[in-house]
Design a protein around this motif. Structure first.
Motif, PDB file in Angstrom:
ATOM      1  N   PHE A  47     -10.852 -28.512  25.712  1.00 15.54           N
ATOM      2  CA  PHE A  47     -11.139 -27.779  26.604  1.00 15.54           C
ATOM      3  C   PHE A  47     -10.156 -27.007  27.425  1.00 15.54           C
ATOM      4  O   PHE A  47     -10.094 -25.113  26.822  1.00 15.54           O
ATOM      5  CB  PHE A  47     -12.053 -27.960  27.363  1.00 15.54           C
ATOM      6  N   ALA A  48      -9.651 -27.899  27.922  1.00 15.73           N
ATOM      7  CA  ALA A  48      -8.153 -27.233  29.072  1.00 15.73           C
ATOM      8  C   ALA A  48      -7.653 -25.813  27.841  1.00 15.73           C
ATOM      9  O   ALA A  48      -7.043 -25.679  28.274  1.00 15.73           O
ATOM     10  CB  ALA A  48      -8.535 -28.278  29.541  1.00 15.73           C
ATOM     11  N   GLN A  49      -6.817 -27.088  26.799  1.00 17.95           N
ATOM     12  CA  GLN A  49      -6.003 -26.464  25.783  1.00 17.95           C
ATOM     13  C   GLN A  49      -6.496 -25.698  26.079  1.00 17.95           C
ATOM     14  O   GLN A  49      -5.247 -24.225  25.217  1.00 17.95           O
ATOM     15  CB  GLN A  49      -5.289 -27.685  24.774  1.00 17.95           C
ATOM     16  N   GLN A  50      -7.648 -25.743  25.029  1.00 14.06           N
ATOM     17  CA  GLN A  50      -8.012 -23.792  24.236  1.00 14.06           C
ATOM     18  C   GLN A  50      -8.427 -22.903  25.322  1.00 14.06           C
ATOM     19  O   GLN A  50      -8.231 -21.567  25.203  1.00 14.06           O
ATOM     20  CB  GLN A  50     -10.251 -24.355  23.800  1.00 14.06           C
ATOM     21  N   ALA A  51      -8.543 -23.410  26.894  1.00 17.56           N
ATOM     22  CA  ALA A  51      -8.137 -22.372  27.731  1.00 17.56           C
ATOM     23  C   ALA A  51      -7.192 -21.832  27.839  1.00 17.56           C
ATOM     24  O   ALA A  51      -7.055 -20.491  28.808  1.00 17.56           O
ATOM     25  CB  ALA A  51      -9.164 -22.714  28.884  1.00 17.56           C
ATOM     26  N   LYS A  52      -5.716 -22.750  27.654  1.00 16.62           N
ATOM     27  CA  LYS A  52      -4.977 -22.078  28.414  1.00 16.62           C
ATOM     28  C   LYS A  52      -3.894 -21.416  27.357  1.00 16.62           C
ATOM     29  O   LYS A  52      -3.386 -20.704  28.130  1.00 16.62           O
ATOM     30  CB  LYS A  52      -3.999 -23.426  28.154  1.00 16.62           C
ATOM     31  N   ASN A  55      -8.905 -19.325  23.503  1.00 18.38           N
ATOM     32  CA  ASN A  55      -8.953 -19.095  22.597  1.00 18.38           C
ATOM     33  C   ASN A  55     -10.640 -19.225  22.852  1.00 18.38           C
ATOM     34  O   ASN A  55     -11.412 -20.049  22.685  1.00 18.38           O
ATOM     35  CB  ASN A  55      -8.874 -20.289  21.286  1.00 18.38           C
ATOM     36  N   THR A  56     -11.330 -17.922  22.715  1.00 25.42           N
ATOM     37  CA  THR A  56     -12.277 -17.539  22.933  1.00 25.42           C
ATOM     38  C   THR A  56     -13.574 -18.169  22.247  1.00 25.42           C
ATOM     39  O   THR A  56     -14.811 -18.481  21.952  1.00 25.42           O
ATOM     40  CB  THR A  56     -12.634 -16.154  23.100  1.00 25.42           C
ATOM     41  N   ALA A  57     -13.013 -18.197  20.959  1.00 25.03           N
ATOM     42  CA  ALA A  57     -13.711 -18.564  19.754  1.00 25.03           C
ATOM     43  C   ALA A  57     -14.049 -19.658  19.699  1.00 25.03           C
ATOM     44  O   ALA A  57     -15.254 -20.228  19.853  1.00 25.03           O
ATOM     45  CB  ALA A  57     -13.164 -17.531  18.086  1.00 25.03           C
ATOM     46  N   ALA A  58     -12.960 -20.938  19.881  1.00 29.26           N
ATOM     47  CA  ALA A  58     -13.254 -21.922  19.980  1.00 29.26           C
ATOM     48  C   ALA A  58     -14.080 -22.682  20.986  1.00 29.26           C
ATOM     49  O   ALA A  58     -15.211 -23.570  21.420  1.00 29.26           O
ATOM     50  CB  ALA A  58     -11.688 -22.100  20.161  1.00 29.26           C
ATOM     51  N   ILE A  59     -13.823 -21.837  22.711  1.00 26.90           N
ATOM     52  CA  ILE A  59     -14.885 -22.134  23.364  1.00 26.90           C
ATOM     53  C   ILE A  59     -16.265 -21.783  23.261  1.00 26.90           C
ATOM     54  O   ILE A  59     -17.008 -22.805  23.588  1.00 26.90           O
ATOM     55  CB  ILE A  59     -14.103 -21.459  24.621  1.00 26.90           C
ATOM     56  N   ILE A  79     -16.428 -14.487  31.729  1.00 25.80           N
ATOM     57  CA  ILE A  79     -15.856 -14.924  32.526  1.00 25.80           C
ATOM     58  C   ILE A  79     -14.222 -15.222  32.401  1.00 25.80           C
ATOM     59  O   ILE A  79     -13.909 -16.543  33.351  1.00 25.80           O
ATOM     60  CB  ILE A  79     -17.013 -15.907  33.219  1.00 25.80           C
ATOM     61  N   LEU A  80     -14.531 -15.828  31.420  1.00 29.30           N
ATOM     62  CA  LEU A  80     -13.758 -16.586  30.795  1.00 29.30           C
ATOM     63  C   LEU A  80     -12.108 -16.070  30.802  1.00 29.30           C
ATOM     64  O   LEU A  80     -11.613 -16.411  31.501  1.00 29.30           O
ATOM     65  CB  LEU A  80     -13.348 -16.731  29.164  1.00 29.30           C
ATOM     66  N   GLU A  81     -12.845 -14.813  30.284  1.00 23.39           N
ATOM     67  CA  GLU A  81     -11.207 -13.683  30.584  1.00 23.39           C
ATOM     68  C   GLU A  81     -10.553 -13.664  32.462  1.00 23.39           C
ATOM     69  O   GLU A  81      -9.750 -13.436  32.771  1.00 23.39           O
ATOM     70  CB  GLU A  81     -11.230 -12.355  29.514  1.00 23.39           C
ATOM     71  N   THR A  82     -10.760 -13.245  32.868  1.00 23.78           N
ATOM     72  CA  THR A  82     -11.570 -13.339  34.636  1.00 23.78           C
ATOM     73  C   THR A  82     -11.059 -14.221  35.047  1.00 23.78           C
ATOM     74  O   THR A  82      -9.927 -13.769  36.108  1.00 23.78           O
ATOM     75  CB  THR A  82     -12.145 -11.845  35.324  1.00 23.78           C
ATOM     76  N   LYS A  83     -11.880 -15.255  34.697  1.00 21.82           N
ATOM     77  CA  LYS A  83     -11.777 -17.054  35.609  1.00 21.82           C
ATOM     78  C   LYS A  83     -11.014 -17.562  34.953  1.00 21.82           C
ATOM     79  O   LYS A  83     -10.163 -18.164  35.814  1.00 21.82           O
ATOM     80  CB  LYS A  83     -12.969 -16.763  36.506  1.00 21.82           C
TER      81      LYS A  83
END
Length: 158
Positions: A47-52, A55-59, A79-83
């Motif tokens: 998850f951390a790699q995807q967030a870095k 990767n919105t679709a994967a999360i 929230i994903l994009e801003t935080k």
């Protein structure tokens, strides 16, 4: 005298059997919790790699459907994009520290909160927590809170 001793031994076994059984069940549950914790740690690293990599679709695919339904996909993406994505941008690795506690949904399903940190490029420890549930479709994310230290759960707080 012999009957008294055998009766006493039988009585002792009668009272100890539930205690031994409880101890075995408790040990079994704790071992299962530890095994779940290891697979969940791997999931959190992914998850951390995807967030870095933003990767919105994967999360979103890893989110529990009930969370997407209740919060709304648009709100989750915001929230994903801003935080979340900015928080994980300096991510290098997860800290070895991981405290797990129970997480329960209003519908009665349960999973675990993980209180941990990421190590950033600046070598600082950044706190976050993530709640996961094991479903028939695999692990799913229930919630994530970034850059918020929880006293008693995160030992390093600023």
């Amino acid at each position: 005298m012999v009957r008294y001793k055998s009766f006493r031994a039988m009585l002792l076994c009668f009272f100890l059997l539930p205690i031994v059984s409880f101890a075995q069940d408790s040990l079994s549950k704790e071992m299962q919790r530890l095994n779940n914790g290891k697979s969940q740690k791997t999931f959190i690293e992914q998850f951390a790699q995807q967030a870095k990599s933003r990767n919105t679709a994967a999360i979103l695919a890893e989110m529990d459907p009930s969370i997407i339904k209740s919060a709304g996909q648009t709100n989750i993406v915001q929230i994903l994009e801003t935080k979340v994505f900015p928080f994980f941008s300096p991510y290098i690795k997860l800290s070895n520290y991981d405290q797990m506690t129970n997480a329960t949904l209003p519908d009665g399903r349960s999973g675990f909160w993980h209180y941990t940190y990421i190590a950033s490029a600046e070598e600082s420890m950044l706190p976050f927590r993530i709640a996961l549930i094991d479903t028939s479709d695999g692990l799913k994310i229930l919630d994530i809170v970034v850059n918020e230290c929880v006293k008693g759960r995160h030992p390093i707080c600023k």
